[in-house]
Design a protein around this motif. Structure first.
Motif, PDB file in Angstrom:
ATOM      1  N   LEU A 151       3.532   1.840   2.395  1.00 44.27           N
ATOM      2  CA  LEU A 151       3.352   0.385   2.503  1.00 44.27           C
ATOM      3  C   LEU A 151       3.150  -0.045   3.949  1.00 44.27           C
ATOM      4  O   LEU A 151       2.309  -0.897   4.243  1.00 44.27           O
ATOM      5  CB  LEU A 151       4.569  -0.325   1.909  1.00 44.27           C
ATOM      6  CG  LEU A 151       4.739  -0.240   0.390  1.00 44.27           C
ATOM      7  CD1 LEU A 151       6.105  -0.777  -0.016  1.00 44.27           C
ATOM      8  CD2 LEU A 151       3.628  -1.011  -0.315  1.00 44.27           C
ATOM      9  N   LEU A 152       3.920   0.542   4.853  1.00 44.68           N
ATOM     10  CA  LEU A 152       3.779   0.206   6.270  1.00 44.68           C
ATOM     11  C   LEU A 152       2.417   0.648   6.803  1.00 44.68           C
ATOM     12  O   LEU A 152       1.741  -0.096   7.514  1.00 44.68           O
ATOM     13  CB  LEU A 152       4.896   0.869   7.078  1.00 44.68           C
ATOM     14  CG  LEU A 152       6.302   0.291   6.899  1.00 44.68           C
ATOM     15  CD1 LEU A 152       7.347   1.251   7.459  1.00 44.68           C
ATOM     16  CD2 LEU A 152       6.418  -1.068   7.585  1.00 44.68           C
ATOM     17  N   GLY A 153       2.019   1.846   6.458  1.00 48.23           N
ATOM     18  CA  GLY A 153       0.752   2.381   6.946  1.00 48.23           C
ATOM     19  C   GLY A 153      -0.451   1.623   6.428  1.00 48.23           C
ATOM     20  O   GLY A 153      -1.488   1.542   7.103  1.00 48.23           O
ATOM     21  N   SER A 154      -0.324   1.055   5.226  1.00 44.03           N
ATOM     22  CA  SER A 154      -1.439   0.296   4.642  1.00 44.03           C
ATOM     23  C   SER A 154      -1.461  -1.147   5.101  1.00 44.03           C
ATOM     24  O   SER A 154      -2.389  -1.889   4.782  1.00 44.03           O
ATOM     25  CB  SER A 154      -1.345   0.349   3.111  1.00 44.03           C
ATOM     26  OG  SER A 154      -0.189  -0.327   2.656  1.00 44.03           O
ATOM     27  N   GLY A 155      -0.420  -1.556   5.834  1.00 44.01           N
ATOM     28  CA  GLY A 155      -0.369  -2.925   6.336  1.00 44.01           C
ATOM     29  C   GLY A 155       0.144  -3.940   5.334  1.00 44.01           C
ATOM     30  O   GLY A 155       0.145  -5.140   5.602  1.00 44.01           O
ATOM     31  N   ARG A 156       0.606  -3.481   4.172  1.00 44.64           N
ATOM     32  CA  ARG A 156       1.075  -4.423   3.155  1.00 44.64           C
ATOM     33  C   ARG A 156       2.432  -5.025   3.500  1.00 44.64           C
ATOM     34  O   ARG A 156       2.770  -6.115   3.046  1.00 44.64           O
ATOM     35  CB  ARG A 156       1.130  -3.744   1.789  1.00 44.64           C
ATOM     36  CG  ARG A 156      -0.212  -3.775   1.084  1.00 44.64           C
ATOM     37  CD  ARG A 156      -0.098  -3.185  -0.293  1.00 44.64           C
ATOM     38  NE  ARG A 156      -0.424  -1.776  -0.266  1.00 44.64           N
ATOM     39  CZ  ARG A 156      -0.414  -0.991  -1.336  1.00 44.64           C
ATOM     40  NH1 ARG A 156      -0.049  -1.494  -2.501  1.00 44.64           N
ATOM     41  NH2 ARG A 156      -0.751   0.263  -1.243  1.00 44.64           N
ATOM     42  N   ILE A 157       3.206  -4.317   4.289  1.00 45.36           N
ATOM     43  CA  ILE A 157       4.433  -4.879   4.836  1.00 45.36           C
ATOM     44  C   ILE A 157       4.447  -4.581   6.330  1.00 45.36           C
ATOM     45  O   ILE A 157       3.786  -3.647   6.802  1.00 45.36           O
ATOM     46  CB  ILE A 157       5.696  -4.304   4.167  1.00 45.36           C
ATOM     47  CG1 ILE A 157       5.769  -2.780   4.337  1.00 45.36           C
ATOM     48  CG2 ILE A 157       5.752  -4.699   2.694  1.00 45.36           C
ATOM     49  CD1 ILE A 157       7.066  -2.178   3.819  1.00 45.36           C
TER      50      ILE A 157
END
Length: 306
Positions: A151-157
């Protein structure tokens, strides 16, 4: 124990005990990112790595030594909060911070933790004791850190903390009852750490995919993904290969009773040890080779992890 205040710490062991020593780096940009995790979470993780190693040997932790290199422009509040996280976990396991060192870092934050523990002489759990037909178990659930990293790597959070709990009490129970034949902690990913255990024991393994205990964060992420069959397998892939779970992977003779909970922690049988030196994943009645696809040290392709 004589701790901070002199040139060296002085440690003493009860009669009949052996010393366990482990050391682990936590390097900014490799193992954590300050913009992704709180200082408390990073401090917790730093000590958890060492405690988990002690747990995998069935030992009781006694003391920790922290060397910390910090950038000159770092806010003074950051190391204070880092220590708060580290010391909170230390208090939980009655571990004394007995010494260490500080220095200025020319780059990011670098922390090196040394943890010293003890175990009854000749009783330490090793990676090399698994035998064919032993059963394979894991504690807790797998895939939380990998799901959060995704999630962090995808920018979603933008930010999320994970406070993995080293399974010290489980390791102590296995040694006390004399039921574990081998053990390793899951830091590099289930598949990779299983391969380390199999290599040291000279055996293979068959893992049942539907028995893998998948953390709800990984299951939730898989449900939210779109992309058909590939998305439906995401939670299993995170649990198998993600790493940073700090659960225990251990083996025991099938003649030994392993309860569903040890020291309040869920324990799941996930497979069995094979004589053939290969790892298999059994899914829908079909066997496929299980490759170790977790963390690889010195791999340039790896991104920052929890």
């Amino acid at each position: 124990m004589l701790g901070i205040g002199d040139d060296c710490a002085v440690l003493s062991l009860p009669p009949g005990q052996e010393t366990l020593v482990t050391t682990d780096f936590s390097i900014e940009g490799i193992h954590f990112r300050r913009d992704w995790q709180s200082p408390e979470s990073i401090g917790h993780r730093c000590l958890a790595r060492g405690l988990s190693d002690i747990a995998a040997m069935g030992g009781t932790p006694a003391a920790a030594f922290l060397s910390l290199a910090l950038p000159a422009r770092l806010s003074p509040a950051w190391p204070d909060r880092f220590l708060e996280g580290l010391l909170a976990l230390a208090r939980t396991h009655r571990v004394e911070l007995a010494g260490g060192d500080t220095a200025e870092s020319p780059g990011g934050v670098v922390a090196d933790i040394i943890v010293v523990g003890r175990v009854r002489r000749g009783r330490a759990l090793l990676r090399c004791g698994a035998k064919p037909r032993d059963l394979i178990y894991v504690t807790g659930d797998l895939g939380e850190s990998a799901a959060v990293l995704h999630l962090l790597g995808s920018g979603r959070i933008k930010k999320r903390d994970v406070f993995s709990q080293p399974r010290v009490a489980v390791g102590e129970w296995l040694v006390r009852r004399g039921v574990g034949t081998s053990a390793i902690d899951i830091s590099d990913g289930f598949s990779t750490d299983l391969s380390h255990l199999c290599e040291e024991s000279g055996v293979g393994a068959a893992i049942e995919s539907d028995k893998i205990p998948i953390h709800m964060e990984a299951r939730k992420l898989s449900r939210n993904e779109r992309g058909g069959e590939q998305a439906s397998r995401l939670s299993l892939q995170l649990a198998l290969h993600g790493g940073e779970d700090y659960e225990l992977l251990f083996t025991a003779s099938r003649s030994k009773h392993i309860p569903e909970r040890i020291a309040g922690v869920k324990v799941t049988r996930v497979g069995e040890v094979l004589r053939e030196r290969k790892m298999y994943l059994v899914q829908n009645g079909k066997c496929a080779i299980l490759m170790p696809r977790g963390w690889e040290h010195f791999s340039a392709a790896k991104k920052s992890a929890h």
